[in-house]
Design a protein around this motif. Structure first.
Motif, PDB file in Angstrom:
ATOM      1  N   ASP A 184      -7.761   3.923  12.158  1.00  0.00           N
ATOM      2  CA  ASP A 184      -6.804   4.897  12.665  1.00  0.00           C
ATOM      3  C   ASP A 184      -7.668   6.092  13.052  1.00  0.00           C
ATOM      4  N   VAL A 185      -8.116   6.111  14.303  1.00  0.00           N
ATOM      5  CA  VAL A 185      -9.310   6.837  14.717  1.00  0.00           C
ATOM      6  C   VAL A 185      -9.304   8.299  14.287  1.00  0.00           C
ATOM      7  N   ARG A 186      -8.222   8.993  14.509  1.00  0.00           N
ATOM      8  CA  ARG A 186      -8.205  10.432  14.239  1.00  0.00           C
ATOM      9  C   ARG A 186      -8.288  10.737  12.748  1.00  0.00           C
ATOM     10  N   TYR A 187      -7.776   9.814  11.928  1.00  0.00           N
ATOM     11  CA  TYR A 187      -7.673  10.098  10.496  1.00  0.00           C
ATOM     12  C   TYR A 187      -8.626   9.277   9.635  1.00  0.00           C
ATOM     13  N   GLY A 188      -9.277   8.266  10.198  1.00  0.00           N
ATOM     14  CA  GLY A 188     -10.304   7.543   9.463  1.00  0.00           C
ATOM     15  C   GLY A 188      -9.800   6.504   8.497  1.00  0.00           C
ATOM     16  N   SER A 189      -8.521   6.101   8.599  1.00  0.00           N
ATOM     17  CA  SER A 189      -8.014   5.022   7.750  1.00  0.00           C
ATOM     18  C   SER A 189      -8.578   3.684   8.221  1.00  0.00           C
ATOM     19  N   LEU A 190      -8.743   2.742   7.286  1.00  0.00           N
ATOM     20  CA  LEU A 190      -9.218   1.400   7.615  1.00  0.00           C
ATOM     21  C   LEU A 190      -8.011   0.509   7.883  1.00  0.00           C
ATOM     22  N   TRP A 191      -7.939  -0.077   9.070  1.00  0.00           N
ATOM     23  CA  TRP A 191      -6.864  -1.001   9.413  1.00  0.00           C
ATOM     24  C   TRP A 191      -7.413  -2.419   9.336  1.00  0.00           C
ATOM     25  N   THR A 192      -6.843  -3.217   8.438  1.00  0.00           N
ATOM     26  CA  THR A 192      -7.371  -4.549   8.199  1.00  0.00           C
ATOM     27  C   THR A 192      -6.585  -5.607   8.967  1.00  0.00           C
ATOM     28  N   SER A 193      -7.107  -6.815   8.944  1.00  0.00           N
ATOM     29  CA  SER A 193      -6.425  -7.955   9.576  1.00  0.00           C
ATOM     30  C   SER A 193      -5.446  -8.631   8.636  1.00  0.00           C
ATOM     31  N   ILE A 194      -5.273  -8.116   7.422  1.00  0.00           N
ATOM     32  CA  ILE A 194      -4.470  -8.780   6.386  1.00  0.00           C
ATOM     33  C   ILE A 194      -2.994  -8.456   6.572  1.00  0.00           C
ATOM     34  N   PRO A 195      -2.153  -9.436   6.882  1.00  0.00           N
ATOM     35  CA  PRO A 195      -0.714  -9.164   7.050  1.00  0.00           C
ATOM     36  C   PRO A 195      -0.062  -8.788   5.724  1.00  0.00           C
ATOM     37  N   ARG A 196       0.967  -7.975   5.810  1.00  0.00           N
ATOM     38  CA  ARG A 196       1.699  -7.570   4.608  1.00  0.00           C
ATOM     39  C   ARG A 196       2.216  -8.783   3.832  1.00  0.00           C
ATOM     40  N   GLU A 197       2.762  -9.789   4.543  1.00  0.00           N
ATOM     41  CA  GLU A 197       3.323 -10.952   3.861  1.00  0.00           C
ATOM     42  C   GLU A 197       2.275 -11.673   3.008  1.00  0.00           C
ATOM     43  N   LEU A 198       1.036 -11.769   3.528  1.00  0.00           N
ATOM     44  CA  LEU A 198      -0.022 -12.414   2.764  1.00  0.00           C
ATOM     45  C   LEU A 198      -0.377 -11.580   1.537  1.00  0.00           C
ATOM     46  N   PHE A 199      -0.476 -10.268   1.711  1.00  0.00           N
ATOM     47  CA  PHE A 199      -0.772  -9.389   0.578  1.00  0.00           C
ATOM     48  C   PHE A 199       0.291  -9.508  -0.502  1.00  0.00           C
ATOM     49  N   LEU A 200       1.557  -9.609  -0.123  1.00  0.00           N
ATOM     50  CA  LEU A 200       2.633  -9.672  -1.105  1.00  0.00           C
ATOM     51  C   LEU A 200       2.604 -10.968  -1.917  1.00  0.00           C
ATOM     52  N   GLU A 201       1.878 -11.967  -1.448  1.00  0.00           N
ATOM     53  CA  GLU A 201       1.718 -13.190  -2.243  1.00  0.00           C
ATOM     54  C   GLU A 201       0.939 -12.935  -3.527  1.00  0.00           C
ATOM     55  N   LEU A 202       0.297 -11.770  -3.622  1.00  0.00           N
ATOM     56  CA  LEU A 202      -0.355 -11.381  -4.873  1.00  0.00           C
ATOM     57  C   LEU A 202       0.655 -10.847  -5.888  1.00  0.00           C
ATOM     58  N   ASN A 245       0.371  -0.454   7.342  1.00  0.00           N
ATOM     59  CA  ASN A 245       0.276   0.402   8.533  1.00  0.00           C
ATOM     60  C   ASN A 245       1.365   0.061   9.549  1.00  0.00           C
ATOM     61  N   SER A 246       1.313   0.691  10.702  1.00  0.00           N
ATOM     62  CA  SER A 246       2.354   0.541  11.713  1.00  0.00           C
ATOM     63  C   SER A 246       2.347  -0.828  12.381  1.00  0.00           C
ATOM     64  N   LEU A 247       1.320  -1.632  12.142  1.00  0.00           N
ATOM     65  CA  LEU A 247       1.268  -2.991  12.674  1.00  0.00           C
ATOM     66  C   LEU A 247       1.620  -4.035  11.622  1.00  0.00           C
ATOM     67  N   ASP A 248       2.161  -3.571  10.482  1.00  0.00           N
ATOM     68  CA  ASP A 248       2.576  -4.449   9.387  1.00  0.00           C
ATOM     69  C   ASP A 248       1.389  -5.178   8.772  1.00  0.00           C
ATOM     70  N   ARG A 249       0.253  -4.461   8.738  1.00  0.00           N
ATOM     71  CA  ARG A 249      -0.948  -4.979   8.100  1.00  0.00           C
ATOM     72  C   ARG A 249      -1.458  -3.976   7.077  1.00  0.00           C
ATOM     73  N   MET A 250      -2.273  -4.454   6.161  1.00  0.00           N
ATOM     74  CA  MET A 250      -2.720  -3.600   5.075  1.00  0.00           C
ATOM     75  C   MET A 250      -3.797  -2.624   5.575  1.00  0.00           C
ATOM     76  N   ALA A 251      -3.738  -1.419   5.043  1.00  0.00           N
ATOM     77  CA  ALA A 251      -4.672  -0.372   5.431  1.00  0.00           C
ATOM     78  C   ALA A 251      -5.074   0.428   4.206  1.00  0.00           C
ATOM     79  N   VAL A 252      -6.203   1.115   4.319  1.00  0.00           N
ATOM     80  CA  VAL A 252      -6.773   1.899   3.224  1.00  0.00           C
ATOM     81  C   VAL A 252      -7.034   3.305   3.739  1.00  0.00           C
ATOM     82  N   ALA A 253      -6.648   4.303   2.946  1.00  0.00           N
ATOM     83  CA  ALA A 253      -6.776   5.684   3.415  1.00  0.00           C
ATOM     84  C   ALA A 253      -7.074   6.622   2.249  1.00  0.00           C
TER      85      ALA A 253
END
Length: 279
Positions: A184-202, A245-253
């Motif tokens: 997320d260029v202006r703010y420096g968050s990491l946008w990953t390829s991991i979909p929310r649905e896959l993350f929720l399987e944890l 994030n806004s693309l329904d993928r996991m992000a780190v900030a």
């Protein structure tokens, strides 16, 4: 008459983008010409590929995108127009720019631009500004309805399409893993390829804590523990968080900070990230 959306790595410091706009409205001055971004880092095909996938689904079906991140301009790489499964058209060099669109939405047809008919008049001896002379011109003709998709040029087998290396996100050994696709260029968050649905399987719930690990080119470079939160406001200023994030993928900030700058992290297929529940 369909919208025409331009993307490039040209920046706005000279007249290159204006020239592309000029060619487009010269084809038909009723065209609606818009900009996605012209701040793709120079020659960064991966970034150009990702930014297309970030926005394409928000534009009406039939919208024509012109993406020019073309370090191989003048070489034997193909100039193509892709048709996505969402009904959008992408005018671009076939150099990997279509990678994320193919992976996320699907490419259903590919045509090589016939440069005998789809090239700005008088530009035949110009080999360094195909964004103006071929891509903006062809994209404008397609968006204006002067040509239909079949008139772009001959079909190209989809298996010939150039793709960048992409590892599919996966759930393995109690962790989800993927790549850092973009910032997320202006703010420096990491946008990953991991979909929310896959993350929720944890079994994740808001408020749970997770361990985030990053590798670059196979070597571990960063590890941190943080909370899974709905938004930045759920943590203190300066605190890290895991979010959707806004693309329904996991992000780190970092709340009101740049995670990428704080830990010198980058993007692309060599940057791997994994997320597992904290002990």
């Amino acid at each position: 008459m369909k919208p025409l959306v331009l993307q490039s790595d040209f920046g706005l410091d000279d007249g290159a983008v204006s020239a592309m706009h000029g060619v487009a409205v010269g084809v038909d001055d009723r065209l609606r010409v818009h900009d996605l971004t012209h701040n793709i880092p120079p020659y960064d095909i991966w970034e150009g590929s990702y930014r297309l996938a970030q926005v394409v689904s928000y534009w009406p079906e039939g919208t024509v995108f012109v993406s020019v991140v073309d370090p191989g301009v003048g070489s034997d790489r193909l100039s193509v127009v892709a048709r996505t499964a969402t009904g959008h058209f992408i005018v671009t060099p076939d150099n990997g720019t279509l990678t994320h669109l193919a992976a996320i939405f699907g490419i259903v047809e590919l045509r090589e631009i016939d440069e005998e008919t789809n090239r700005r008049e008088g530009s035949q001896e110009s080999y360094t500004f195909h964004g103006r002379d071929i891509y903006a011109y062809t994209g404008a003709r397609l968006a204006a309805g002067i040509i239909d998709y079949a008139q772009v040029g001959p079909s190209v087998a989809l298996e010939r399409m150039v793709s960048l290396p992409v590892a599919a996100p996966a759930l393995e050994h109690g962790a989800v893993a993927g790549t850092i696709d973009a910032l997320d260029v202006r703010y420096g968050s990491l946008w990953t390829s991991i979909p929310r649905e896959l993350f929720l399987e944890l079994g994740a719930q808001h408020g749970d804590r997770f361990v985030v690990r990053v590798e670059h080119a196979g070597s571990p470079v960063h590890s941190s523990q943080m909370v899974y939160a709905r938004s930045f406001a759920a943590v203190e200023v300066g605190e890290s968080l895991l979010y959707v994030n806004s693309l329904d993928r996991m992000a780190v900030a970092i709340n009101r900070g740049s995670y990428a700058r704080a830990f010198s992290l980058g993007t692309g297929p060599s940057w791997k990230i994994s997320i597992r529940p904290a002990d």
